[in-house]
Design an enzyme around this catalytic site. Structure first.
Site, PDB file in Angstrom:
ATOM      1  N   SER A 113     -11.275   0.197  -6.446  1.00  0.00           N
ATOM      2  CA  SER A 113      -9.861   0.995  -5.742  1.00  0.00           C
ATOM      3  C   SER A 113      -8.959   2.337  -6.477  1.00  0.00           C
ATOM      4  CB  SER A 113      -9.411  -0.520  -6.053  1.00  0.00           C
ATOM      5  OG  SER A 113      -8.066   1.030  -4.527  1.00  0.00           O
ATOM      6  N   HIS A 114      -8.305   2.274  -6.988  1.00  0.00           N
ATOM      7  CA  HIS A 114      -7.436   3.601  -7.130  1.00  0.00           C
ATOM      8  C   HIS A 114      -7.588   2.924  -9.019  1.00  0.00           C
ATOM      9  CE1 HIS A 114      -5.011  -0.349  -7.080  1.00  0.00           C
ATOM     10  NE2 HIS A 114      -4.752   0.438  -7.408  1.00  0.00           N
ATOM     11  N   LYS A 126     -16.338  -7.336  -4.814  1.00  0.00           N
ATOM     12  CA  LYS A 126     -16.055  -8.316  -3.900  1.00  0.00           C
ATOM     13  C   LYS A 126     -16.558  -8.438  -2.887  1.00  0.00           C
ATOM     14  CE  LYS A 126     -12.745  -5.653  -0.762  1.00  0.00           C
ATOM     15  NZ  LYS A 126     -12.107  -4.986  -0.340  1.00  0.00           N
ATOM     16  N   ASP A 277      -7.548   6.947  -2.100  1.00  0.00           N
ATOM     17  CA  ASP A 277      -7.911   6.807  -3.313  1.00  0.00           C
ATOM     18  C   ASP A 277      -9.257   6.486  -3.694  1.00  0.00           C
ATOM     19  OD1 ASP A 277      -8.445   4.608  -1.327  1.00  0.00           O
ATOM     20  OD2 ASP A 277      -7.696   3.029  -3.402  1.00  0.00           O
ATOM     21  N   ASP A 279     -11.998   4.205  -2.983  1.00  0.00           N
ATOM     22  CA  ASP A 279     -12.584   3.342  -2.421  1.00  0.00           C
ATOM     23  C   ASP A 279     -12.130   4.048  -0.924  1.00  0.00           C
ATOM     24  OD1 ASP A 279     -10.124   2.333  -2.523  1.00  0.00           O
ATOM     25  OD2 ASP A 279     -11.367  -0.015  -1.436  1.00  0.00           O
ATOM     26  N   ASP A 281      -9.397   3.109   1.042  1.00  0.00           N
ATOM     27  CA  ASP A 281      -8.514   2.503   1.545  1.00  0.00           C
ATOM     28  C   ASP A 281      -6.734   2.813   1.678  1.00  0.00           C
ATOM     29  OD1 ASP A 281      -8.418   1.072  -0.563  1.00  0.00           O
ATOM     30  OD2 ASP A 281      -8.843  -0.773  -0.054  1.00  0.00           O
ATOM     31  N   ARG A 282      -6.924   3.241   1.249  1.00  0.00           N
ATOM     32  CA  ARG A 282      -4.914   3.986   0.799  1.00  0.00           C
ATOM     33  C   ARG A 282      -4.694   4.886   0.725  1.00  0.00           C
ATOM     34  NH1 ARG A 282      -2.343   1.087  -5.017  1.00  0.00           N
ATOM     35  NH2 ARG A 282      -3.653  -0.749  -4.634  1.00  0.00           N
ATOM     36  N   THR A 344       0.593 -11.011  -0.669  1.00  0.00           N
ATOM     37  CA  THR A 344       0.343  -9.480  -0.160  1.00  0.00           C
ATOM     38  C   THR A 344      -1.046  -9.449  -1.117  1.00  0.00           C
ATOM     39  OG1 THR A 344       1.878  -8.800  -2.798  1.00  0.00           O
ATOM     40  CG2 THR A 344      -0.409  -7.272  -2.783  1.00  0.00           C
ATOM     41  N   GLU A 363       0.792  -2.433   4.131  1.00  0.00           N
ATOM     42  CA  GLU A 363       1.447  -2.593   1.853  1.00  0.00           C
ATOM     43  C   GLU A 363       2.216  -1.808   2.080  1.00  0.00           C
ATOM     44  OE1 GLU A 363      -1.017  -5.718   0.085  1.00  0.00           O
ATOM     45  OE2 GLU A 363      -2.271  -4.984   0.421  1.00  0.00           O
ATOM     46  N   GLU A 364       3.391  -2.055   0.819  1.00  0.00           N
ATOM     47  CA  GLU A 364       3.880  -1.424   0.391  1.00  0.00           C
ATOM     48  C   GLU A 364       2.976  -0.339  -0.691  1.00  0.00           C
ATOM     49  OE1 GLU A 364       4.663  -0.893  -3.159  1.00  0.00           O
ATOM     50  OE2 GLU A 364       3.331  -2.533  -3.151  1.00  0.00           O
ATOM     51  N   SER A 365       1.550  -1.080  -0.965  1.00  0.00           N
ATOM     52  CA  SER A 365       1.040   0.318  -1.874  1.00  0.00           C
ATOM     53  C   SER A 365       0.294   0.684  -1.319  1.00  0.00           C
ATOM     54  CB  SER A 365       0.415  -1.001  -2.872  1.00  0.00           C
ATOM     55  OG  SER A 365      -0.290  -1.258  -1.435  1.00  0.00           O
ATOM     56  N   LYS A 376      -7.819  -1.965   4.976  1.00  0.00           N
ATOM     57  CA  LYS A 376      -6.577  -1.191   5.354  1.00  0.00           C
ATOM     58  C   LYS A 376      -7.469   0.160   5.475  1.00  0.00           C
ATOM     59  CE  LYS A 376      -5.596  -0.920   0.823  1.00  0.00           C
ATOM     60  NZ  LYS A 376      -5.443  -2.685   0.015  1.00  0.00           N
ATOM     61  N   ARG A 496       5.428  -5.431 -11.331  1.00  0.00           N
ATOM     62  CA  ARG A 496       5.933  -5.217 -10.538  1.00  0.00           C
ATOM     63  C   ARG A 496       7.704  -5.942  -9.532  1.00  0.00           C
ATOM     64  NH1 ARG A 496       1.817  -1.996  -9.638  1.00  0.00           N
ATOM     65  NH2 ARG A 496      -0.638  -3.535  -9.075  1.00  0.00           N
TER      66      ARG A 496
HETATM   67  C1  G1P Z   1      -1.877  -3.199  -5.279  1.00  0.00           C
HETATM   68  C2  G1P Z   1      -1.287  -3.460  -4.111  1.00  0.00           C
HETATM   69  C3  G1P Z   1      -1.673  -4.889  -3.403  1.00  0.00           C
HETATM   70  C4  G1P Z   1      -2.811  -4.447  -2.987  1.00  0.00           C
HETATM   71  C5  G1P Z   1      -4.334  -4.479  -3.598  1.00  0.00           C
HETATM   72  C6  G1P Z   1      -5.676  -3.768  -3.323  1.00  0.00           C
HETATM   73  O1  G1P Z   1      -2.413  -5.588  -5.775  1.00  0.00           O
HETATM   74  O2  G1P Z   1      -0.289  -3.774  -4.568  1.00  0.00           O
HETATM   75  O3  G1P Z   1      -0.624  -4.633  -1.903  1.00  0.00           O
HETATM   76  O4  G1P Z   1      -3.567  -5.167  -1.464  1.00  0.00           O
HETATM   77  O5  G1P Z   1      -3.323  -2.935  -5.235  1.00  0.00           O
HETATM   78  O6  G1P Z   1      -5.189  -2.253  -3.045  1.00  0.00           O
HETATM   79  P1  G1P Z   1      -1.601  -5.937  -7.073  1.00  0.00           P
HETATM   80  O7  G1P Z   1      -2.515  -5.017  -8.097  1.00  0.00           O
HETATM   81  O8  G1P Z   1       0.064  -5.835  -6.928  1.00  0.00           O
HETATM   82  O9  G1P Z   1      -2.043  -7.882  -7.034  1.00  0.00           O
HETATM   83 ZN    ZN Z   2      -8.029   0.558  -2.736  1.00  0.00          ZN
END
Ligand code: G1P
Ligand code: ZN
Length: 543
Positions: A113-114, A126, A277, A279, A281-282, A344, A363-365, A376, A496
């Site tokens: 991801s990010h 995954k 991001d 991949d 999705d954000r 989450t 999600e807030e993220s 997402k 967090r």
């Molecule tokens: C984080 C984000 C969560 C998101 C996940 C995958 O997970 O908080 O909302 O779904 O990345 O992108 P966390 O590191 O908090 O477990």
């Molecule tokens: Zn991602």
């Protein structure tokens, strides 16, 4: 076809986290580490013989090597077909779409991801099920159990396949279809949004800056925004995916997309700014002169979704993760539809989307999406924003201000303490959990506690229960704080702390976020003793 059985030893650290298995690249490069995990996925599945598996990733370092391994192991396991994105590329939402459209048995998505990429940085694997969504907990638990007892894996002996040529190829009797990673996804977006209206807006001089962060959305954004919607050439910045994301964190937040943020706050700002991001999705949404928090963006998108053709019939419900602000709940209330609060991680939305209990989730993220896929989707959020801007013909800043006037504003911030000592982090959470039952009725930093618990989720569709999903402390004035440990990190622990307050007084809608939340922030410190327990004076990232 020559199938080789290779004996192997289990690793004890292959437990999938919030979003799959994530480790540093050298960790994945240990002998059989990838093979063990992939075989454990296959061993925990039933009935895939002759069916299709979708494979793709965000292009980060090690992507191509792992794709070759997955394809050869899929052939040995008895899959009939692997569908892979050209160059090994598939954004996470595009992979979800390919799984759904092709009727594949499932998919393997390679991404962290990010998180940063490169020879010493992060990688991830995954598994997604046939609905296109991340495997639910019961599947990841089976995969994990298998990793602990695995003794052999199967692979075919074959030369590597060229991932850059489109078409169907044979790999030991199994077909590999190398597909255009962008085309089907772009079609899907065109079916949901009013492309002619958005194009007319760009033709009328609307300007935008999209930061693809040298990650997977570059080709998608270029095709959709510049080629199909007529945004000016150069609208997409950093549009070429690089294995190390140009040395940056492909995380579209105010720290890592600072250049975009600074541009959007400057006098030369274009009308609209966005980023995605690693991949894809954000999303990050920044109007001219205003950053829109992901929680607000979710609420706003839900309130205005009917302006886009794909959602003109209305929404069945709205779902948000527990730490996400309550802004979306009030939109649901006004629309007269259900709202859901999940743990989450996107995997918890899958059942709600499949059962049509929710249409839009967030999600807030920085994750927002809908029932069009089961992940997402960063560009989807950007396009829904563009559709709303084209329909309302008002600047983003005015739309946000009007939303707050109508629904109130949830001041919201997240404080992250990254890479802290894992024992200290566990100790902090254990201390909080021990305090929970005695908190209601007490006062912390001047705020009265009305409720405190460790969130558990009862899935209304399959009845499963997920416990210990984050400590929440609610105050009588409607503010709230939430504590949880990240499940995606690869080094130490990340704490967090999510802080929130609803303001409805029209004179109090334009405060600076950190000062609007100062007493809740103080209460979090008073209760959790973050500084003393983590040895940190301040959060590493504030979003
Ligand atoms: C984080 C984000 C969560 C998101 C996940 C995958 O997970 O908080 O909302 O779904 O990345 O992108 P966390 O590191 O908090 O477990
Ligand atoms: Zn991602």
């Amino acid at each position: 076809m020559m199938i080789r059985s290779v004996s192997t030893q289990p690793y004890d650290d292959q437990k999938p986290g919030t979003s799959g298995l994530r480790k540093k690249v050298p960790h994945f490069q240990q002998a059989n580490y990838v093979e063990n995990f992939v075989q454990s996925i296959f061993d925990s599945l039933e009935g895939f013989e002759g069916k299709a598996l979708v494979v793709g990733g965000d292009g980060r370092y090690f992507n191509r090597e792992v794709i070759q391994i997955v394809m050869k192991m899929a052939a040995a396991a008895g899959f009939g077909k692997v569908i892979v994105g050209q160059g090994g590329i598939l954004s996470t939402p595009a992979a979800s779409n390919v799984i759904r459209q092709s009727g594949a048995f499932g998919g393997i998505i390679l991404s962290a991801s990010h998180n940063p990429g490169g020879p010493k940085e992060d990688f991830g694997i995954k598994y997604n099920t046939g609905n296109g969504g991340p495997a639910p907990e019961k599947v990841t638990a089976e995969i994990y159990a298998r990793t602990k007892s695995i003794s052999e894996y199967k692979i075919i002996d074959a030369p590597d396949l060229d991932l850059d040529a489109l078409g169907d190829f044979d790999l030991g009797g199994m077909t590999v279809s190398v597909v255009d990673p962008v085309a089907a996804y772009a079609e899907l977006m065109e079916s949901l949004f009013d492309f002619p209206a958005i194009k007319a807006m760009f033709d009328g001089g609307f300007t935008m800056s999209f930061d693809a962060m040298h990650a997977v959305t570059g080709p998608y954004a270029t095709e959709i925004l510049e080629n199909r919607l007529g945004a000016a050439k150069g609208t997409v910045k950093n549009g070429t995916p690089l294995p190390d994301f140009g040395g940056h964190h492909p995380d579209p937040n105010l720290v890592h997309a600072k250049e975009l943020y600074d541009l959007m706050m400057s006098a030369d700002a274009p009308d609209f700014g966005a980023a995605s991001d690693g991949d894809g999705d954000r999303n990050l949404i920044i109007g001219k002169g205003i950053f829109v928090t992901p929680s607000d963006s979710l609420a706003l998108l839900a309130a205005n979704a009917h302006l886009a053709p794909g959602y003109k019939g209305g929404l069945s419900g709205i779902a948000r993760s527990m730490p996400t602000s309550g802004a979306a709940d009030r939109v649901a209330e006004k629309l007269g539809i259900e709202s859901y609060e999940t743990p989450t991680g996107w995997k918890f939305f899958g059942n709600l989307l499949d059962a049509d209990k929710a249409t839009i989730c967030g999600e807030e993220s920085a994750g927002t999406g809908s029932n069009h896929v089961r992940e997402k989707d960063g560009l989807w959020a950007v396009l829904l924003w563009l559709n709303i801007l084209a329909a309302r013909k008002e600047p983003a800043k005015d739309i946000v201000a009007a939303h707050w006037r109508e629904y109130g504003r949830n001041y919201y911030t997240r404080h992250d303490y990254e890479g802290i000592d894992a024992d200290a982090a566990e100790g902090l959470m254990a201390h909080l959990r021990a305090e929970l039952s005695s908190l209601p009725g007490t006062k912390i930093n001047g705020l009265f506690v009305s409720m405190a618990d460790d969130f558990s989720y009862h899935d209304p569709v399959d009845g499963s229960v997920s416990e210990n999903q984050g400590v929440r402390v609610m105050f009588e004035d409607g503010s709230r704080m939430v504590f949880r440990l990240s499940g995606t990190g690869t080094a130490g622990a990340t704490l967090r702390v999510y802080l929130e307050r609803l303001a409805t007084d029209p004179d109090k809608l334009a405060l600076e976020t950190q000062s609007a939340l100062a007493d809740v922030i103080g209460a979090a410190e008073d209760l959790a003793g973050i500084k003393q327990r983590t040895g940190r004076d301040a959060p590493d990232v504030i979003t």
